[in-house]
Scaffold this motif. Structure first.
Motif, PDB file in Angstrom:
ATOM      1  N   ILE A 263       9.287   3.344  -7.496  1.00  0.00           N
ATOM      2  CA  ILE A 263       7.817   3.419  -7.538  1.00  0.00           C
ATOM      3  C   ILE A 263       7.299   4.007  -6.218  1.00  0.00           C
ATOM      4  N   ILE A 264       7.880   3.566  -5.124  1.00  0.00           N
ATOM      5  CA  ILE A 264       7.453   4.072  -3.815  1.00  0.00           C
ATOM      6  C   ILE A 264       7.790   5.565  -3.689  1.00  0.00           C
ATOM      7  N   ASP A 290      -0.354   2.701   0.565  1.00  0.00           N
ATOM      8  CA  ASP A 290      -0.515   1.421  -0.122  1.00  0.00           C
ATOM      9  C   ASP A 290      -1.488   1.534  -1.300  1.00  0.00           C
ATOM     10  N   ILE A 293       0.291   3.266  -4.140  1.00  0.00           N
ATOM     11  CA  ILE A 293       1.239   2.373  -4.812  1.00  0.00           C
ATOM     12  C   ILE A 293       0.479   1.423  -5.739  1.00  0.00           C
ATOM     13  N   PHE A 296      -0.147   2.894  -9.019  1.00  0.00           N
ATOM     14  CA  PHE A 296       1.014   2.800  -9.915  1.00  0.00           C
ATOM     15  C   PHE A 296       1.079   1.431 -10.579  1.00  0.00           C
ATOM     16  N   VAL A 297       0.774   0.402  -9.813  1.00  0.00           N
ATOM     17  CA  VAL A 297       0.758  -0.943 -10.396  1.00  0.00           C
ATOM     18  C   VAL A 297      -0.264  -0.980 -11.534  1.00  0.00           C
TER      19      VAL A 297
ATOM     20  N   PHE B 302       8.054  -4.158 -12.429  1.00  0.00           N
ATOM     21  CA  PHE B 302       8.618  -4.091 -11.086  1.00  0.00           C
ATOM     22  C   PHE B 302       7.778  -4.955 -10.161  1.00  0.00           C
ATOM     23  N   ILE B 304       6.083  -5.384  -6.490  1.00  0.00           N
ATOM     24  CA  ILE B 304       5.641  -4.712  -5.260  1.00  0.00           C
ATOM     25  C   ILE B 304       4.927  -5.737  -4.399  1.00  0.00           C
ATOM     26  N   LEU B 306       2.935  -5.408  -1.023  1.00  0.00           N
ATOM     27  CA  LEU B 306       2.452  -4.506   0.026  1.00  0.00           C
ATOM     28  C   LEU B 306       2.300  -5.304   1.311  1.00  0.00           C
TER      29      LEU B 306
END
Lengths: 307, 307
Positions: A263-264, A290, A293, A296-297, B302, B304, B306
């Motif tokens: 994902i990163i 951040d 990202i 994406f979440v 997934f 994450i 941060l």
């Protein structure tokens, strides 16, 4: 917790439906370093450049914690040069020029100061060169990841097969996975390729995201839907750099952590395509990474209650 | 909480790289009904068939809670027939035969007993027919969803534009979204299409998953990576049926719940492609559907943090 990045540092000239560049900075190891250095330092670079590679660029990399002892500078030759033209879909491109220049003589020597690195990223190069780097490591890194391309499947398949036996993770795109395995179904292709050596396989599908395979497990990471893909050059290497940067930072090589790393990597790649070359990668801040990202979440997060 | 499904009930003959069928049951409303009836009953079917449509098939549908009062049976004509051949990638196909038969006269009449239905799924048909169905509803359903195709963009664009103004959700594939909007970027295409009427847009990308757009939000649902896609016929309609079935079951038309509905639609579609025609859809159990949905959760889930 250092990371060795082996690959090209080069010049590219790029044409896309949106515009055209003269010679700009490129190369797989360049993109890996710019992406990974957001997460881990030092990056120990292994590459080769000619007399024409800008000092300024070297300094930019050093400022980001990129060590250049392993970068050979050839005083009487030019740096590797590639020129290509992308089609409208940005998933396919024609190579216009490939001037190997210094790359024709590339025979990387791992400096003593790089020994003990825990993570090794092998950018796309001749498989024999990738193998030589692995063999020079006195202690095997915790994770060895390699990229390759269809060209080597066509002219150096025996060497590629040997090198594949020595790596943990292979990263290829969908057409390369199909060519390497002889299977059209990516699920079947993955099973076949994991028999060739790599315990993990990442299949990059460009705007259609990426798949991670390991044993019988599979994980899918989307690409961020973008209004414009300005220049896809380096997106795959940037993805690799983000992936390796996160792995090296966390020192966790579990399948679960590889999901996060993908994902990163996808987030970093989504920046890369916004401007020509590595321009955008040089600008982005931790806050922007951040926030990306988090996109994406939000993009894939859903709520299922099975009743 | 009933759901009206308008569309074709037909025969298909299919060639894929894996095999070939003679005339088998097909049609958009057939697939929608088989998928949606796993979640909600009754399904109120609106379609037209000829003398040749099997009584047995009608009975199978009735057993699953599908009401057939809105299905016109024409005694002296044959049912709609389509025949096509898929290419190796299964994303493209050639139409070999289109025999409209009864479909040439299709002028659906919504039975009195269907009035008050809260959910309306308009399968791919002439936009004027889709519009006529919406206008026959004395109380507007809570959610009107329509499918369409490039054919209507070419020969009936003014009617299509009128119909689009009356629906909540449009479902099209990526090439149709590009054609309808004149935009190559799907993000730009979505913005353009949502100005044409639909507040929600679902872009189906086959093996590459599906995107849901609403205002400035976007959600991505992957397709399950499969070893073999045996026959993609009806996958889009099955997706629509799963989506609408979940929405009608939960009566929740929020963006959040549409995300869940898209995952459920994708799970149902992943069954559809495993065998020719609706064969697989007739076999699957609630346990198998739940297990498949769990595979989607695992596929994209997934972690994450941060920091």
């Amino acid at each position: 917790m250092s990371l060795i990045a082996v690959g090209t540092m080069a010049f590219d000239a790029i044409e896309t439906p949106f515009g055209k560049t003269d010679r700009i900075i490129g190369g797989s190891a360049t993109y890996v370093a710019y992406a990974a250095s957001n997460f881990v330092q030092p990056i120990q670079q292994v590459s080769i450049v000619g007399y024409d590679f800008p000092e300024e660029e070297m300094n930019d990399l050093k400022k980001r914690g990129v060590e250049l002892e392993g970068v050979e500078v050839v005083k009487d030759k030019k740096s590797f040069f590639w020129s290509g033209r992308y089609h409208l879909d940005m998933n396919s491109r024609d190579t216009l020029v490939t001037d190997l220049n210094v790359l024709a003589d590339f025979n990387p020597v791992i400096p003593e100061s790089y020994q003990g690195a825990e993570f090794l990223m092998l950018g796309n190069l001749a498989p024999a060169i990738q193998k030589s780097v692995i063999q020079q490591m006195k202690t095997r890194p915790k994770l060895v990841v390699m990229d390759t391309m269809n060209f080597w499947m066509e002219i150096a398949m025996p060497e590629l097969e040997e090198t594949l036996k020595l790596v943990d993770v292979l990263m290829v795109n969908d057409s390369e996975a199909r060519q390497l395995s002889g299977q059209f179904s990516l699920v079947k292709a993955a099973k076949q390729i994991m028999k060739m050596g790599p315990k993990y396989l990442i299949i990059k599908k460009g705007e259609h995201g990426a798949l991670l395979f390991h044993e019988n497990e599979v994980f899918f990471a989307p690409a961020l839907p973008l209004e414009d893909v300005f220049d896809p050059t380096g997106a795959g290497d940037t993805f690799a750099g983000g992936f390796m940067g996160h792995i090296a930072k966390t020192k966790d090589i579990s399948f679960e952590n590889m999901k996060t790393a993908i994902i990163i990597g996808s987030a970093l790649a989504s920046f890369c395509v916004e401007k020509f070359g590595p321009t955008r990668l040089k600008e982005i801040t931790k806050e922007q990474i951040d926030a990306r990202i988090q996109q994406f979440v939000d993009l894939v997060n859903f709520d299922i209650k099975l009743v």
